[in-house]
Design a protein around this motif. Structure first.
Motif, PDB file in Angstrom:
ATOM      1  N   GLU A   1     -13.662   2.018  -4.790  1.00 38.18           N
ATOM      2  CA  GLU A   1     -14.077   1.143  -3.493  1.00 38.18           C
ATOM      3  C   GLU A   1     -12.828   0.189  -3.223  1.00 38.18           C
ATOM      4  O   GLU A   1     -12.767  -0.119  -2.106  1.00 38.18           O
ATOM      5  CB  GLU A   1     -15.422   0.483  -3.961  1.00 38.18           C
ATOM      6  CG  GLU A   1     -16.628   1.472  -4.090  1.00 38.18           C
ATOM      7  CD  GLU A   1     -17.665   0.798  -4.643  1.00 38.18           C
ATOM      8  OE1 GLU A   1     -19.026   0.967  -4.321  1.00 38.18           O
ATOM      9  OE2 GLU A   1     -17.505  -0.083  -5.555  1.00 38.18           O
ATOM     10  N   ASN A   2     -12.191  -0.323  -4.265  1.00 37.98           N
ATOM     11  CA  ASN A   2     -11.320  -1.317  -4.011  1.00 37.98           C
ATOM     12  C   ASN A   2     -10.096  -0.890  -3.174  1.00 37.98           C
ATOM     13  O   ASN A   2      -9.608  -1.264  -2.153  1.00 37.98           O
ATOM     14  CB  ASN A   2     -10.708  -1.899  -5.225  1.00 37.98           C
ATOM     15  CG  ASN A   2      -9.852  -3.090  -5.066  1.00 37.98           C
ATOM     16  OD1 ASN A   2     -10.211  -4.227  -4.579  1.00 37.98           O
ATOM     17  ND2 ASN A   2      -8.627  -3.047  -5.529  1.00 37.98           N
ATOM     18  N   ASP A   3      -9.617   0.282  -3.838  1.00 36.55           N
ATOM     19  CA  ASP A   3      -8.499   1.288  -3.056  1.00 36.55           C
ATOM     20  C   ASP A   3      -8.906   1.519  -1.619  1.00 36.55           C
ATOM     21  O   ASP A   3      -8.167   1.412  -0.664  1.00 36.55           O
ATOM     22  CB  ASP A   3      -8.106   2.332  -3.804  1.00 36.55           C
ATOM     23  CG  ASP A   3      -7.345   1.871  -5.156  1.00 36.55           C
ATOM     24  OD1 ASP A   3      -7.063   1.066  -5.245  1.00 36.55           O
ATOM     25  OD2 ASP A   3      -7.337   2.856  -6.085  1.00 36.55           O
ATOM     26  N   LYS A   4     -10.228   2.056  -1.624  1.00 40.64           N
ATOM     27  CA  LYS A   4     -10.665   2.461  -0.296  1.00 40.64           C
ATOM     28  C   LYS A   4     -10.696   1.169   0.899  1.00 40.64           C
ATOM     29  O   LYS A   4     -10.164   1.748   2.080  1.00 40.64           O
ATOM     30  CB  LYS A   4     -12.053   3.290  -0.295  1.00 40.64           C
ATOM     31  CG  LYS A   4     -12.661   3.783   0.981  1.00 40.64           C
ATOM     32  CD  LYS A   4     -14.071   4.360   0.798  1.00 40.64           C
ATOM     33  CE  LYS A   4     -15.100   3.460   0.538  1.00 40.64           C
ATOM     34  NZ  LYS A   4     -16.589   4.104   0.514  1.00 40.64           N
ATOM     35  N   TYR A   5     -11.472   0.263   0.452  1.00 46.05           N
ATOM     36  CA  TYR A   5     -11.482  -0.682   1.291  1.00 46.05           C
ATOM     37  C   TYR A   5      -9.972  -1.596   1.652  1.00 46.05           C
ATOM     38  O   TYR A   5      -9.866  -2.195   2.720  1.00 46.05           O
ATOM     39  CB  TYR A   5     -12.883  -1.733   0.926  1.00 46.05           C
ATOM     40  CG  TYR A   5     -14.084  -1.199   0.764  1.00 46.05           C
ATOM     41  CD1 TYR A   5     -14.463  -0.246   1.699  1.00 46.05           C
ATOM     42  CD2 TYR A   5     -14.734  -1.854  -0.333  1.00 46.05           C
ATOM     43  CE1 TYR A   5     -15.653   0.207   1.734  1.00 46.05           C
ATOM     44  CE2 TYR A   5     -16.166  -1.016  -0.340  1.00 46.05           C
ATOM     45  CZ  TYR A   5     -16.699  -0.148   0.510  1.00 46.05           C
ATOM     46  OH  TYR A   5     -17.644   0.291   0.351  1.00 46.05           O
ATOM     47  N   ASN A   6      -9.340  -1.837   0.798  1.00 43.59           N
ATOM     48  CA  ASN A   6      -8.132  -2.524   0.980  1.00 43.59           C
ATOM     49  C   ASN A   6      -7.104  -1.613   1.768  1.00 43.59           C
ATOM     50  O   ASN A   6      -6.329  -2.094   2.538  1.00 43.59           O
ATOM     51  CB  ASN A   6      -7.263  -2.480  -0.499  1.00 43.59           C
ATOM     52  CG  ASN A   6      -7.592  -3.861  -1.200  1.00 43.59           C
ATOM     53  OD1 ASN A   6      -7.570  -4.829  -0.636  1.00 43.59           O
ATOM     54  ND2 ASN A   6      -7.413  -3.604  -2.485  1.00 43.59           N
ATOM     55  N   LEU A   7      -7.172  -0.270   1.799  1.00 38.90           N
ATOM     56  CA  LEU A   7      -6.550   0.622   2.834  1.00 38.90           C
ATOM     57  C   LEU A   7      -7.024   0.464   4.057  1.00 38.90           C
ATOM     58  O   LEU A   7      -6.247   0.308   5.250  1.00 38.90           O
ATOM     59  CB  LEU A   7      -6.754   2.064   2.256  1.00 38.90           C
ATOM     60  CG  LEU A   7      -6.158   3.128   3.306  1.00 38.90           C
ATOM     61  CD1 LEU A   7      -4.713   3.044   3.195  1.00 38.90           C
ATOM     62  CD2 LEU A   7      -6.503   4.680   2.906  1.00 38.90           C
ATOM     63  N   ARG A   8      -8.356   0.198   4.358  1.00 41.52           N
ATOM     64  CA  ARG A   8      -9.071  -0.312   5.540  1.00 41.52           C
ATOM     65  C   ARG A   8      -8.217  -1.405   6.258  1.00 41.52           C
ATOM     66  O   ARG A   8      -8.127  -1.660   7.281  1.00 41.52           O
ATOM     67  CB  ARG A   8     -10.590  -0.359   5.735  1.00 41.52           C
ATOM     68  CG  ARG A   8     -11.257   0.783   5.169  1.00 41.52           C
ATOM     69  CD  ARG A   8     -11.112   1.911   6.223  1.00 41.52           C
ATOM     70  NE  ARG A   8     -12.030   3.169   5.595  1.00 41.52           N
ATOM     71  CZ  ARG A   8     -13.106   3.322   5.641  1.00 41.52           C
ATOM     72  NH1 ARG A   8     -14.167   2.284   6.163  1.00 41.52           N
ATOM     73  NH2 ARG A   8     -13.905   4.209   5.251  1.00 41.52           N
ATOM     74  N   LEU A   9      -8.306  -2.661   5.289  1.00 41.47           N
ATOM     75  CA  LEU A   9      -7.659  -3.751   5.650  1.00 41.47           C
ATOM     76  C   LEU A   9      -6.163  -3.911   5.934  1.00 41.47           C
ATOM     77  O   LEU A   9      -5.813  -4.123   6.889  1.00 41.47           O
ATOM     78  CB  LEU A   9      -7.932  -4.787   4.344  1.00 41.47           C
ATOM     79  CG  LEU A   9      -9.286  -5.643   3.987  1.00 41.47           C
ATOM     80  CD1 LEU A   9      -9.292  -6.505   2.907  1.00 41.47           C
ATOM     81  CD2 LEU A   9      -9.787  -6.149   5.245  1.00 41.47           C
ATOM     82  N   ARG A  10      -5.569  -3.004   5.150  1.00 39.25           N
ATOM     83  CA  ARG A  10      -4.174  -2.649   5.455  1.00 39.25           C
ATOM     84  C   ARG A  10      -3.816  -2.151   6.867  1.00 39.25           C
ATOM     85  O   ARG A  10      -3.257  -2.785   7.691  1.00 39.25           O
ATOM     86  CB  ARG A  10      -3.399  -1.762   4.339  1.00 39.25           C
ATOM     87  CG  ARG A  10      -1.883  -1.653   4.615  1.00 39.25           C
ATOM     88  CD  ARG A  10      -1.365  -0.563   3.618  1.00 39.25           C
ATOM     89  NE  ARG A  10      -1.732   0.860   4.036  1.00 39.25           N
ATOM     90  CZ  ARG A  10      -1.403   1.865   3.022  1.00 39.25           C
ATOM     91  NH1 ARG A  10      -1.196   1.492   1.811  1.00 39.25           N
ATOM     92  NH2 ARG A  10      -1.563   3.047   3.541  1.00 39.25           N
TER      93      ARG A  10
END
Length: 367
Positions: free
Chosen positions: A342-351
């Motif tokens: 989840e952390n990687d998925k949501y961080n990608l959205r933020l990026r």
């Protein structure tokens, strides 16, 4: 002459150093009892922690005993914010592998860092394990073993370098960028173009605040919910006329360059609007947004510029999520941590959203 691998000076802790260290909450009563029993000292089960500490401090402790205390006090890796940079150009796998191998060799030769390189698909990861020293803490709490991962992801336009927003990670990422640029230039003669999130070239308060306003409302797959915390900064636009008559509020604002506001609906508060009209702009924000997927969670995000005066060193993180409760048809009020996936998925959205927000600012106002 061969290099002498000499370590630091020997540190001999005093009785007070040991006493202060054992008082820490990380040192449990059970650990103290076990230590004394290994030394052949039996203690009553009802002995207080204070009595156990006083007994241990009266003993002669070996180097191994001091290391035992140090391990008990080591801080676990805290969750660092994430940052990223884009290197645009024709980058091949061999360039990435060569740059990582060179940096790995340099780190291994120059210090005690442990470096591991792995490759999975189009992602190459450098994992560095190192010892961080914080001399602001008491003597036996200064040592912390940390791990940072720097990930290089190859795409059609170049590579994206993702890393924690720590001093160590930034230093290593600069070495990687230099090595990678040299590899590409050597093979093709072309230079890589570096791109990062920065508002340094747009020193206008309204533009800098609108960057964050666009970011929080346009995270792909999410519906904006609420802002809970905002930090603002005031960049002086010039000297004030000392003879200019000002009200009390204006004089007060001229003395303040930072402010923090927390609570529900911060952006709509009177206090925020007053600061905003006087040239303050957002440099850090915490907000929640709801995942649009079926019964998706409400996620708490954070984004900020590490250098608020220049709006550089952009970083972001996923603070946690509030799961959807199908029984009450509402999100839980207690926040929980996110899984690595989840952390990687949501961080990608933020990026992705931060890059779009920057493009919006550049297109609208120019750089």
């Amino acid at each position: 002459m061969s290099k002498v691998n000499a370590g630091p000076s020997i540190f001999i802790p005093t009785d007070k150093n040991i006493f202060d260290a054992l008082q820490h909450k990380k040192v449990t009563q059970g650990e103290l009892v076990t230590f004394l029993r290994k030394r052949g000292i039996l203690v009553a089960l009802g002995a207080s922690k204070q009595e156990l500490i006083e007994k241990i401090c009266s003993l002669t402790l070996s180097y191994a005993d001091i290391n035992w205390i140090g391990r008990l006090l080591e801080n676990p890796n805290r969750k660092d914010k994430t940052t990223h940079a884009n290197l645009k150009g024709d980058v091949e796998d061999k360039h990435i592998t060569g740059a990582c191998s060179l940096v790995k060799a340099n780190l291994s030769a120059d210090g005690d860092d442990s470096v591991k390189m792995t490759k999975s698909g189009n992602k190459t990861t450098l994992t560095i394990t190192y010892v961080d020293q914080d001399f602001t803490k008491t003597e036996l709490r200064q040592r912390t073993v940390k791990t940072c991962e720097i990930q290089i992801e190859k795409g059609k336009d170049g590579v994206v370098m993702k890393l924690p927003s720590t001093k160590k990670a930034r230093e290593i990422s600069e070495q990687l960028k230099t090595a990678l640029k040299a590899q590409v230039t050597k093979d093709s003669g072309e230079e890589l173009e570096e791109f990062s999130i920065s508002l340094e070239s747009m020193p206008v308060a309204a533009i800098r605040s609108q960057f964050f306003d666009f970011l929080i409302r346009n995270v792909d797959g999410f519906e904006f919910d609420n802002v809970s915390s905002v930090d603002v900064y005031h960049l002086e636009q010039g000297l004030r006329d000392e003879f200019e008559e000002e009200g009390a509020e204006a004089r007060l604002a001229s003395y303040i360059n930072k402010a923090a506001l927390a609570g529900e609906g911060v952006l709509e508060s009177t206090e925020f609007k007053q600061l905003h009209t006087r040239g303050f702009y957002i440099y850090r924000i915490i907000w929640t947004a709801v995942d649009k997927s079926f019964e998706g969670p409400k996620v708490e995000f954070e984004a900020q510029f590490g250098q608020p005066d220049s709006c550089t060193e952009f970083m972001y993180t996923v603070r946690g999520l509030y799961p959807y409760n199908s029984r009450t048809a509402e999100h839980n009020v207690t926040r929980k941590g996110v899984s690595p996936y989840e952390n990687d998925k949501y961080n990608l959205r933020l990026r992705d959203s931060s890059e779009i927000a920057l493009k919006m600012a550049v297109d609208k106002y120019g750089a």
